[in-house]
Design a protein around this motif. Structure first.
Motif, PDB file in Angstrom:
ATOM      1  N   SER A   1      -5.598  -1.359  32.799  1.00 44.24           N
ATOM      2  CA  SER A   1      -5.601  -1.672  33.950  1.00 44.24           C
ATOM      3  C   SER A   1      -5.135  -2.796  34.308  1.00 44.24           C
ATOM      4  N   LEU A   2      -4.615  -4.318  33.749  1.00 41.83           N
ATOM      5  CA  LEU A   2      -4.137  -5.255  34.239  1.00 41.83           C
ATOM      6  C   LEU A   2      -2.341  -4.998  33.140  1.00 41.83           C
ATOM      7  N   GLN A   3      -2.482  -3.854  32.052  1.00 40.23           N
ATOM      8  CA  GLN A   3      -1.313  -3.212  31.882  1.00 40.23           C
ATOM      9  C   GLN A   3      -0.133  -2.609  32.783  1.00 40.23           C
ATOM     10  N   ARG A   4      -1.062  -2.571  33.376  1.00 39.92           N
ATOM     11  CA  ARG A   4      -0.359  -0.941  34.354  1.00 39.92           C
ATOM     12  C   ARG A   4      -0.398  -2.293  36.203  1.00 39.92           C
ATOM     13  N   SER A   5      -0.717  -2.840  35.858  1.00 40.43           N
ATOM     14  CA  SER A   5      -0.498  -3.754  37.526  1.00 40.43           C
ATOM     15  C   SER A   5      -0.053  -4.965  36.417  1.00 40.43           C
ATOM     16  N   ASN A   6       0.379  -5.186  35.577  1.00 36.72           N
ATOM     17  CA  ASN A   6       2.300  -5.772  35.615  1.00 36.72           C
ATOM     18  C   ASN A   6       3.339  -5.058  35.460  1.00 36.72           C
ATOM     19  N   ARG A   7       2.910  -3.450  34.787  1.00 32.73           N
ATOM     20  CA  ARG A   7       4.674  -3.092  35.143  1.00 32.73           C
ATOM     21  C   ARG A   7       4.598  -2.405  36.469  1.00 32.73           C
ATOM     22  N   GLN A   8       3.373  -2.339  37.270  1.00 31.96           N
ATOM     23  CA  GLN A   8       3.867  -1.940  38.853  1.00 31.96           C
ATOM     24  C   GLN A   8       4.601  -3.774  38.797  1.00 31.96           C
ATOM     25  N   ARG A   9       3.944  -4.566  38.391  1.00 29.95           N
ATOM     26  CA  ARG A   9       4.401  -5.582  39.644  1.00 29.95           C
ATOM     27  C   ARG A   9       6.249  -5.770  39.188  1.00 29.95           C
ATOM     28  N   MET A  10       6.364  -5.952  38.042  1.00 33.14           N
ATOM     29  CA  MET A  10       7.639  -6.186  37.138  1.00 33.14           C
ATOM     30  C   MET A  10       8.533  -4.768  37.769  1.00 33.14           C
TER      31      MET A  10
END
Length: 452
Positions: free
Chosen positions: A422-431
């Motif tokens: 879930s954290l990695q998904r949030s980072n990609r969306q932020r980028m």
């Protein structure tokens, strides 16, 4: 001292320590035994003979009389009416001095009672023989205390006044004239402290009684004792002499009651066979046959207790004086050494038992873990139903599942390691948001570059 003697004599009776007496008593022995009481009034003598067959109740009655000296005569008889004693024993409570002599000389009392049970006619014939001798010697006459009635060869003695009875005490070596049995001197009782002398006989003070005192007497013609049951029913007949009891239509021959014997052994084999129960006969046979010498055993135990009490007093005195007791300390050291040897002897066995127990517990734990292992499909079903909420809720749900299934709980994961995807998904969306492009646009740009 008198009470102690009575208690020891009672214990001797109960334990049956005396040797078995010969069934057949000689005439000399009967005269010797009956000499101090043959000149009593008929009613008192009949009560005495009946009571002598119950020696333990005689002891109980004597103790009661000694503790209730303020009660006399008929008042004392009424006070023990509720006691579970034979009626003749209750009647003798009016004469505490007579009870005292019977209780002190229990051997005489029991011998007289068993002679009366064995041959009632012989006892009554001996009484008449002694009365004849006293009459011929001029020592048995009608006085202000008693009435002497002579009927053919029978002598009857009654109180001069029916409501007042005097008990005579006399020297048996004199009152019967020449005594022909030198090897069997007559039993002689000392007179009580209160009374007075009259015509060579010591008379006790008069004892007042009621008409209910007369319920037993001698049927001299039939050579047995008769009684009237005045203690049952509402109608209680009244009598004023022993002869009126004998003439009463409901007077019956007296019969011995083993219940009032209260466990006292019968000495004579014939009497024991007639009255004792089978269990009591067997017990008496063991005692008299020498199978269990209880008297010697009791004496040995009393000596041991006395020796132990002496040792305890000596040890206490030594302790108070500050002296050492090497024998006691040495014995204590020996006890400790023996205890240590036993400990060393049993230590390997206890260690082996503990090792076996640990192995069994380990095998049982492995078996339980194998049985409670979760199948894969159960795990998949659990994963599919787990709420994808916050990490704390999913972790709590997982712990509850493991607890219900009996499986060991997983090690609690820290919130930093929980939900990495879930954290990695949030980072990609932020980028992607920072670049101004969405995921679909990035994919179309890649295809355009590949085509070119």
């Amino acid at each position: 001292m008198k009470t102690l003697i009575a208690i020891m004599a009672t214990l001797t009776l109960l334990l049956g320590a005396h040797s078995q007496a010969d069934d057949n008593l000689s005439q000399a022995e009967l005269n010797q035994m009956l000499a101090p009481v043959a000149l009593y009034p008929d009613t008192v003598l009949s009560h005495l003979l009946i009571a002598s067959t119950y020696p333990l109740e005689v002891v109980q009655a004597e103790r009661w009389a000694s503790q209730n000296t303020h009660r006399e005569g008929d008042d004392a008889v009424n006070a023990v009416d509720h006691k579970n004693w034979d009626p003749s024993v209750k009647a003798l409570v009016a004469f505490p001095d007579l009870l005292e002599r019977m209780a002190e000389d229990l051997d005489w009392t029991q011998s007289l009672g068993e002679a009366f049970l064995y041959d009632e006619a012989a006892v009554l014939a001996t009484v008449q023989d002694l009365r004849q001798r006293a009459y011929e010697a001029g020592n048995l006459r009608t006085t202000e205390h008693q009435e002497v009635v002579r009927q053919k060869q029978t002598i009857i003695i009654e109180p001069r006044v029916s409501e007042v009875i005097y008990i005579p005490y006399y020297d048996t070596r004199v009152v019967y004239g020449p005594w022909y049995w030198h090897n069997y001197q007559p039993v002689r009782w000392h007179h009580p402290s209160h009374g007075y002398w009259h015509a060579g006989v010591f008379w006790s003070h008069g004892t007042r009684i009621s008409s209910h005192f007369y319920f037993s007497s001698f049927h001299w013609s039939n050579h047995h004792v008769v009684v009237v049951d005045i203690h049952s029913g509402h109608h209680r007949p009244r009598f004023h002499s022993g002869r009126s009891v004998v003439r009463y239509r409901d007077a019956k021959r007296w019969h011995h009651s083993p219940t009032h014997r209260r466990g006292v052994e019968y000495r004579r084999a014939t009497v024991r066979k007639q009255y004792a129960t089978p269990a009591r006969q067997e017990r008496s046979h063991r005692i008299h046959s020498g199978g269990g010498n209880r008297a010697q055993g009791l004496e040995h135990r009393m000596k041991e207790r006395s020796r132990a009490s002496t040792d305890n007093r000596r040890a206490h005195a030594d302790h108070a004086a500050g002296r050492k007791q090497p024998s006691v300390n040495r014995q204590h050291g020996r006890d400790q050494d023996q205890h240590s040897r036993m400990e060393r002897r049993t230590l390997p066995d206890r260690q082996e038992r503990a090792t076996r127990s640990d192995r069994a517990n380990t095998d049982r734990t492995k078996a339980d873990r194998t049985k409670t292992r979760t199948p894969e499909r159960t795990t998949e079903r659990r994963r599919s139903t787990v709420d994808i909420g916050s990490p704390k809720r999913r972790d709590a749900r997982s712990d509850r599942i493991h607890q219900s299934r009996g499986t060991p709980q997983r090690q609690q994961r820290s919130p930093n390691n929980f939900g990495n995807q879930s954290l990695q998904r949030s980072n990609r969306q932020r980028m992607e948001r920072s670049g101004g492009r969405t995921t679909s646009e990035r994919g179309s740009n890649r295809r355009t570059t590949r085509d070119r």
